[in-house]
Design an enzyme around this catalytic site. Structure first.
Site, PDB file in Angstrom:
ATOM      1  N   HIS A 146       0.908  -1.122  -0.180  1.00 31.72           N
ATOM      2  CA  HIS A 146       0.113  -0.174  -0.031  1.00 31.72           C
ATOM      3  C   HIS A 146       0.752   1.184  -0.027  1.00 31.72           C
ATOM      4  O   HIS A 146       1.743   1.437   1.068  1.00 31.72           O
ATOM      5  CB  HIS A 146      -0.892   0.204   1.320  1.00 31.72           C
ATOM      6  CG  HIS A 146      -1.759   1.179   1.419  1.00 31.72           C
ATOM      7  ND1 HIS A 146      -3.129   1.057   0.499  1.00 31.72           N
ATOM      8  CD2 HIS A 146      -1.596   2.576   1.939  1.00 31.72           C
ATOM      9  CE1 HIS A 146      -3.757   2.409   0.690  1.00 31.72           C
ATOM     10  NE2 HIS A 146      -2.931   3.043   1.501  1.00 31.72           N
ATOM     11  N   CYS A 147       0.734   1.994  -0.941  1.00 30.25           N
ATOM     12  CA  CYS A 147       1.347   3.449  -1.110  1.00 30.25           C
ATOM     13  C   CYS A 147       0.766   4.670  -0.949  1.00 30.25           C
ATOM     14  O   CYS A 147      -0.262   4.883  -1.313  1.00 30.25           O
ATOM     15  CB  CYS A 147       1.926   3.679  -2.577  1.00 30.25           C
ATOM     16  SG  CYS A 147       2.877   4.962  -2.997  1.00 30.25           S
ATOM     17  N   GLY A 148       1.103   4.989   0.436  1.00 26.53           N
ATOM     18  CA  GLY A 148       0.148   6.164   0.944  1.00 26.53           C
ATOM     19  C   GLY A 148       0.632   7.479   0.206  1.00 26.53           C
ATOM     20  O   GLY A 148      -0.496   8.372   0.311  1.00 26.53           O
ATOM     21  N   GLY A 151      -1.799   7.114  -2.724  1.00 31.90           N
ATOM     22  CA  GLY A 151      -3.058   6.910  -2.196  1.00 31.90           C
ATOM     23  C   GLY A 151      -3.962   5.722  -2.297  1.00 31.90           C
ATOM     24  O   GLY A 151      -5.161   5.648  -2.542  1.00 31.90           O
ATOM     25  N   ASN A 152      -3.291   4.654  -2.587  1.00 33.09           N
ATOM     26  CA  ASN A 152      -3.902   3.404  -3.295  1.00 33.09           C
ATOM     27  C   ASN A 152      -3.040   2.244  -3.075  1.00 33.09           C
ATOM     28  O   ASN A 152      -1.718   2.288  -2.699  1.00 33.09           O
ATOM     29  CB  ASN A 152      -4.253   3.561  -4.731  1.00 33.09           C
ATOM     30  CG  ASN A 152      -5.457   2.606  -4.941  1.00 33.09           C
ATOM     31  OD1 ASN A 152      -5.754   1.898  -4.267  1.00 33.09           O
ATOM     32  ND2 ASN A 152      -5.687   2.581  -6.357  1.00 33.09           N
TER      33      ASN A 152
END
Length: 296
Positions: A146-148, A151-152
């Protein structure tokens, strides 16, 4: 609930908006100074790289990464297992090492080789290499991380866009670096006295910035290799069988299986990310997620 969903959606857009502004700022510095005066075709190449990077960035955010549809009620089979009742369907069921959920395997497979894992949050039996993301609130197929920042989740259906964003940005930075060096040569570098000046020093500084970003974005190439070899970030950190199941060898990553994986990841239909159907709930794979959350 609606206000919470709108807040979540707004927060998730902050990272991509900031990245978009930063990419445009870097590109603008090049067009105004770094590569100013160079041939139009060279500047056109940089423009193409910038546009491709931004398109891939927003596709990474806005498209469905590969969410598995949750069920509205607990699976009856899982309820039987929780109650200690026998399940006679030809499979073997056992608790996962942490005792949090159930694993399904065939009678002939090894105890640590399972074909499905029950998610008590989504109430589904998910396939291997899938993962429940606590940030997105659903199970993701072929989950990478998950890549903050974007955002997804990065998973089966948007990993191609994520890798495309990183590689396009890297190519753009390297083109800016080459253009800045070219510009300095036109100004007389390294002949003393001919290129000394404020503008030349600024171009030199920009060249260092472009080079730094070009090196920093090398992990974009690593994500391309990840897709080519069908190895996710989670696989590298948690898969005990990775060394015994190398790419291009007989096994789950045989040449034929790799071709099928490439077709599934690179040619799958593009679907809009269904915000309304997702919810933020605790993950059932907290240890694995903590190991990879935050990696871009």
């Amino acid at each position: 609930m609606l206000n919470q969903q709108l807040h979540i959606k707004t927060v998730e857009f902050l990272g991509p908006l900031g990245l978009t502004f930063y990419v445009l700022l870097i590109a603008l510095s090049g067009f105004l100074l770094g590569v100013r005066g160079l041939p139009w075709w060279y500047q056109a190449l940089i423009s193409i790289a910038v546009v491709l990077a931004l398109v891939a960035l927003w596709l990474t955010l806005l498209t469905d990464p590969g969410a598995l549809t949750p069920a509205h009620a607990p699976d009856p089979l899982a309820q039987l297992l929780d109650a200690g009742l026998p399940v006679l369907d030809g499979y073997v069921y056992q608790r996962d090492p942490r005792g949090a959920t159930w694993l399904r395997r065939t009678p002939t497979s090894k105890p640590d080789v399972w074909i499905a894992k029950y998610c008590p949050t989504c109430h589904i039996w998910r396939p291997p290499r899938s993962h429940h993301c606590g940030e997105c609130g659903v199970c993701m197929e072929h989950w990478d991380h998950h890549c903050g920042i974007v955002g997804n989740c990065i998973a089966k259906k948007n990993h191609r866009f994520f890798a495309g964003f990183l590689v396009s940005a890297q190519i753009g930075c390297l083109l800016l670096l080459g253009g800045a060096i070219w510009h300095l040569e036109l100004r007389g570098v390294p002949t003393p006295g001919r290129w000394m000046g404020t503008e030349s020093f600024i171009i030199t500084f920009l060249a260092v910035v472009y080079g730094y970003h070009g090196v920093l974005l090398l992990f974009g190439t690593m994500h391309c290799l990840s897709i080519l070899l069908d190895i996710t970030t989670k696989d590298l950190l948690t898969d005990k069988h990775l060394c015994s199941d190398p790419p291009c060898c007989p096994g789950t990553r045989s040449p034929m299986n790799l071709l099928q994986s490439w077709r599934a990841m690179c040619c799958s239909p593009i679907a809009y990310r269904p915000y309304h159907g997702w919810r933020r709930l605790p993950t059932d794979d907290a240890a694995a997620e903590m190991a990879v959350t935050g990696l871009v």
